[in-house]
Scaffold this motif. Structure first.
Motif, mmCIF file in Angstrom:
data_model
loop_
_atom_site.group_PDB
_atom_site.id
_atom_site.type_symbol
_atom_site.label_atom_id
_atom_site.label_comp_id
_atom_site.label_asym_id
_atom_site.label_seq_id
_atom_site.Cartn_x
_atom_site.Cartn_y
_atom_site.Cartn_z
ATOM 1 N N VAL A 65 6.181 15.906 4.350
ATOM 2 C CA VAL A 65 5.847 17.005 3.452
ATOM 3 C C VAL A 65 7.061 17.913 3.377
ATOM 4 O O VAL A 65 7.649 18.270 4.407
ATOM 5 C CB VAL A 65 4.625 17.800 3.959
ATOM 6 C CG1 VAL A 65 4.440 19.076 3.139
ATOM 7 C CG2 VAL A 65 3.367 16.949 3.893
ATOM 8 N N ALA A 66 7.475 18.281 2.158
ATOM 9 C CA ALA A 66 8.554 19.241 1.952
ATOM 10 C C ALA A 66 8.006 20.416 1.158
ATOM 11 O O ALA A 66 7.480 20.241 0.058
ATOM 12 C CB ALA A 66 9.726 18.599 1.223
ATOM 13 N N LEU A 67 8.110 21.621 1.745
ATOM 14 C CA LEU A 67 7.608 22.833 1.111
ATOM 15 C C LEU A 67 8.748 23.823 0.924
ATOM 16 O O LEU A 67 9.581 23.981 1.822
ATOM 17 C CB LEU A 67 6.518 23.474 1.972
ATOM 18 C CG LEU A 67 5.212 22.699 2.109
ATOM 19 C CD1 LEU A 67 4.360 23.313 3.206
ATOM 20 C CD2 LEU A 67 4.455 22.685 0.791
ATOM 21 N N ARG A 120 6.558 18.511 -2.214
ATOM 22 C CA ARG A 120 6.433 17.079 -2.489
ATOM 23 C C ARG A 120 6.047 16.352 -1.207
ATOM 24 O O ARG A 120 6.192 16.887 -0.103
ATOM 25 C CB ARG A 120 7.754 16.511 -3.026
ATOM 26 C CG ARG A 120 8.930 16.678 -2.085
ATOM 27 C CD ARG A 120 10.239 16.214 -2.687
ATOM 28 N NE ARG A 120 11.357 16.437 -1.772
ATOM 29 C CZ ARG A 120 11.740 15.585 -0.839
ATOM 30 N NH1 ARG A 120 11.097 14.424 -0.692
ATOM 31 N NH2 ARG A 120 12.756 15.854 -0.047
ATOM 32 N N VAL A 121 5.552 15.134 -1.360
ATOM 33 C CA VAL A 121 5.118 14.314 -0.224
ATOM 34 C C VAL A 121 5.772 12.939 -0.323
ATOM 35 O O VAL A 121 6.219 12.523 -1.389
ATOM 36 C CB VAL A 121 3.577 14.171 -0.192
ATOM 37 C CG1 VAL A 121 2.909 15.511 0.025
ATOM 38 C CG2 VAL A 121 3.076 13.530 -1.486
ATOM 39 N N HIS A 173 0.809 -1.220 0.000
ATOM 40 C CA HIS A 173 0.000 0.000 0.000
ATOM 41 C C HIS A 173 0.842 1.271 0.000
ATOM 42 O O HIS A 173 0.282 2.362 -0.167
ATOM 43 C CB HIS A 173 -0.930 0.020 1.222
ATOM 44 C CG HIS A 173 -1.949 -1.064 1.220
ATOM 45 N ND1 HIS A 173 -2.636 -1.464 2.359
ATOM 46 C CD2 HIS A 173 -2.406 -1.859 0.212
ATOM 47 C CE1 HIS A 173 -3.461 -2.442 2.050
ATOM 48 N NE2 HIS A 173 -3.338 -2.701 0.754
ATOM 49 N N VAL A 174 2.159 1.148 0.199
ATOM 50 C CA VAL A 174 2.999 2.346 0.340
ATOM 51 C C VAL A 174 2.906 3.227 -0.903
ATOM 52 O O VAL A 174 2.836 4.460 -0.816
ATOM 53 C CB VAL A 174 4.459 1.944 0.622
ATOM 54 C CG1 VAL A 174 5.368 3.162 0.577
ATOM 55 C CG2 VAL A 174 4.561 1.261 1.973
ATOM 56 N N ALA A 175 2.927 2.610 -2.076
ATOM 57 C CA ALA A 175 2.928 3.384 -3.317
ATOM 58 C C ALA A 175 1.545 3.909 -3.689
ATOM 59 O O ALA A 175 1.428 4.724 -4.613
ATOM 60 C CB ALA A 175 3.477 2.533 -4.470
ATOM 61 N N ARG A 176 0.486 3.487 -2.964
ATOM 62 C CA ARG A 176 -0.870 3.847 -3.371
ATOM 63 C C ARG A 176 -1.594 4.758 -2.384
ATOM 64 O O ARG A 176 -2.729 5.169 -2.650
ATOM 65 C CB ARG A 176 -1.706 2.574 -3.553
ATOM 66 C CG ARG A 176 -1.194 1.607 -4.600
ATOM 67 C CD ARG A 176 -2.229 0.533 -4.845
ATOM 68 N NE ARG A 176 -3.507 1.097 -5.245
ATOM 69 C CZ ARG A 176 -4.675 0.441 -5.184
ATOM 70 N NH1 ARG A 176 -4.719 -0.780 -4.716
ATOM 71 N NH2 ARG A 176 -5.794 1.027 -5.561
ATOM 72 N N VAL A 177 -0.954 5.063 -1.250
ATOM 73 C CA VAL A 177 -1.687 5.789 -0.208
ATOM 74 C C VAL A 177 -2.120 7.182 -0.659
ATOM 75 O O VAL A 177 -3.065 7.749 -0.108
ATOM 76 C CB VAL A 177 -0.832 5.904 1.078
ATOM 77 C CG1 VAL A 177 -0.619 4.542 1.697
ATOM 78 C CG2 VAL A 177 0.503 6.569 0.782
ATOM 79 N N TRP A 178 -1.419 7.761 -1.661
ATOM 80 C CA TRP A 178 -1.767 9.111 -2.096
ATOM 81 C C TRP A 178 -2.797 9.112 -3.224
ATOM 82 O O TRP A 178 -3.203 10.189 -3.681
ATOM 83 C CB TRP A 178 -0.518 9.849 -2.574
ATOM 84 C CG TRP A 178 0.575 9.901 -1.548
ATOM 85 C CD1 TRP A 178 1.713 9.165 -1.514
ATOM 86 C CD2 TRP A 178 0.620 10.737 -0.376
ATOM 87 N NE1 TRP A 178 2.476 9.477 -0.417
ATOM 88 C CE2 TRP A 178 1.837 10.449 0.301
ATOM 89 C CE3 TRP A 178 -0.226 11.715 0.151
ATOM 90 C CZ2 TRP A 178 2.194 11.083 1.481
ATOM 91 C CZ3 TRP A 178 0.139 12.347 1.322
ATOM 92 C CH2 TRP A 178 1.335 12.041 1.973
ATOM 93 N N GLU A 179 -3.225 7.948 -3.694
ATOM 94 C CA GLU A 179 -4.181 7.895 -4.797
ATOM 95 C C GLU A 179 -5.578 8.263 -4.304
ATOM 96 O O GLU A 179 -5.976 7.896 -3.190
ATOM 97 C CB GLU A 179 -4.195 6.503 -5.419
ATOM 98 C CG GLU A 179 -2.872 6.119 -6.076
ATOM 99 C CD GLU A 179 -2.897 4.724 -6.667
ATOM 100 O OE1 GLU A 179 -3.983 4.101 -6.623
ATOM 101 O OE2 GLU A 179 -1.856 4.276 -7.168
ATOM 102 N N LEU A 184 -5.980 14.941 -1.209
ATOM 103 C CA LEU A 184 -6.066 16.390 -1.044
ATOM 104 C C LEU A 184 -4.776 16.955 -0.452
ATOM 105 O O LEU A 184 -4.343 18.061 -0.804
ATOM 106 C CB LEU A 184 -7.258 16.739 -0.150
ATOM 107 C CG LEU A 184 -8.645 16.596 -0.793
ATOM 108 C CD1 LEU A 184 -9.727 16.755 0.251
ATOM 109 C CD2 LEU A 184 -8.824 17.623 -1.894
ATOM 110 N N VAL A 185 -4.149 16.194 0.439
ATOM 111 C CA VAL A 185 -2.866 16.630 1.003
ATOM 112 C C VAL A 185 -1.832 16.767 -0.107
ATOM 113 O O VAL A 185 -1.134 17.782 -0.217
ATOM 114 C CB VAL A 185 -2.390 15.643 2.080
ATOM 115 C CG1 VAL A 185 -0.966 15.975 2.519
ATOM 116 C CG2 VAL A 185 -3.316 15.656 3.282
ATOM 117 N N ARG A 186 -1.707 15.742 -0.932
ATOM 118 C CA ARG A 186 -0.721 15.798 -2.011
ATOM 119 C C ARG A 186 -1.037 16.917 -2.990
ATOM 120 O O ARG A 186 -0.136 17.635 -3.447
ATOM 121 C CB ARG A 186 -0.668 14.458 -2.746
ATOM 122 C CG ARG A 186 0.367 14.444 -3.853
ATOM 123 C CD ARG A 186 0.478 13.108 -4.530
ATOM 124 N NE ARG A 186 -0.747 12.729 -5.214
ATOM 125 C CZ ARG A 186 -0.858 11.687 -6.035
ATOM 126 N NH1 ARG A 186 0.192 10.917 -6.249
ATOM 127 N NH2 ARG A 186 -1.997 11.394 -6.608
#
Length: 393
Positions: free
Chosen positions: A378-380, A363-364, A330-336, A352-354
């Protein structure tokens, strides 16, 4: 042609020069003339009656006869070899032609093989196949730079394809979410009005009151779901401003986590601000903290730690929990947008976070911690590193 023709020309000119030199040397004629004049001198010395002069004349006669004999032999050999010089030139030219042909074929193979290899790589890139990891060519090969550039191009093409697919998926989800939000809001408004009317007019009966409470909770959840769908792909209006991320996270930790969840904010006092929209960033960090708090609560207790630091011109925020972590698949899919492991989740929170972070030029990431639990980062870009036109788009 570049090697054989000049070689044949040089060999031909050399053979002609040697034959002309032999013809012009006339060594045999010179020795014959020297012999004639020397013979006359020797005969006169022998008739002089001087014994010493006669003996010297005899020795000179023997030396002169030997030299004339050798000159005749050399002239005989040269006269025969002049005819062989063109044949030798042709033989040397033929050898050079063969060597040139073999060298040109070898050079042609060295040039054509990498070109054919790169043509094959182009077909593989067109079919979206992975390039071979090791082509067995030394780094000093003249095509090594081209190969490295081709690999970089293939990697950049793959990255651009992935980015385009991701953007297309995001556009699809944004359009669908807004349509769903619109369809939800239309019946929700009269439903909420009708529910409030029933709450005022329904007698105080336990069964009716319980049913109304269920309707109130579910309609509120649908309303929140519609609001969340409507936020997809939409940034707040107005110009960006400087946001104190440390102060924001301190407030969110105190207000958005259950009382039983311990929390800790690790951040230096002197941190650069972030240029962005306060409400959008607050919702993004609130989503991360709410998810972490829910995971810790379901695990039976624990803590949520937020680490903030400045690195390479970015402000990095790590939200870490003591929960069970993220399943490796699930690591690669959590932002979908369409992925969730919650029974009542919409799958839009992390999406929405991404979306918010990327709109701010950041980037996240998500990963499991070695000591247990999960980390959402999160890097801003710090302060003015974010162009205002990117945020207002």
């Amino acid at each position: 042609m570049f090697s054989v023709l000049p070689s044949l020309l040089l060999v031909g000119l050399g053979a002609y020069a040697v034959s002309r030199a032999v013809q012009l040397s006339d060594a045999d004629g010179a020795w014959e003339r020297a012999g004639a004049s020397g013979g006359e001198l020797i005969r006169r010395a022998e008739r002089s009656g001087d014994p010493a002069l006669a003996r010297a004349a005899a020795r000179h006669r023997r030396e002169l006869e030997a030299s004339i004999t050798n000159a005749r032999r050399w002239d005989y050999l040269l006269s025969r070899s002049v005819a062989l010089i063109p044949l030798a030139g042709l033989l040397v030219g033929g050898v050079l032609a063969v060597l040139a042909l073999r060298a040109s074929r070898g050079m042609g193979r060295r040039l054509s093989h990498p070109v054919e290899e790169l043509a094959g790589w182009a077909r593989m890139v067109g079919r979206r196949e992975a390039l071979p990891e090791n082509d067995g060519v030394a780094a000093a090969d003249e095509f090594a730079v081209l190969r490295r550039a081709f690999r970089r191009m293939a990697a950049e093409l793959e990255a651009s394809r992935e980015a385009e697919l991701e953007a297309e998926r995001a556009r699809t989800w944004v359009g669908m979410a807004r349509r769903v939000a619109h369809e939800l809001k239309n019946p929700l408004t009269p439903m909420r009005f009708a529910l409030h009317t029933l709450q005022r007019t329904t007698p105080e009966r336990p069964d009716a009151r319980e049913a109304l409470e269920v309707l109130e909770a579910e309609s509120a959840r649908l309303e929140e779901l519609a609001r969340t769908f409507a936020q997809m792909g939409r940034m707040p209006e107005g110009p960006p401003s400087e946001v104190d991320v440390r102060e924001m996270l301190d407030y969110l930790l105190r207000t958005h986590l259950p009382p039983q969840v311990r929390h800790d904010l690790r951040a230096p006092n002197a941190l650069p601000a972030v240029l962005g929209h306060h409400d959008a960033l607050s919702r993004a960090f609130a989503n991360l903290l709410l998810n972490a708090g829910e995971v810790v609560t379901q695990a039976g207790g624990g803590s949520v730690t937020v680490d903030v630091r400045e690195a390479d011109g970015n402000l990095e925020v790590r939200v870490m929990d003591d929960g069970p972590g993220i399943a490796p698949e699930h690591v690669a899919r959590v932002w979908e947008p369409d992925f969730t492991t919650k029974t009542r989740g919409t799958g839009l929170g992390l999406a929405l976070v991404r979306q918010t972070v990327q709109a701010h030029g950041g980037r996240v990431w998500a990963r499991n911690r070695l000591e247990g639990g999960a980390e959402f980062g999160v890097a801003l870009p710090a302060s003015a590193a974010v162009p205002e036109e990117a945020l207002s788009a």
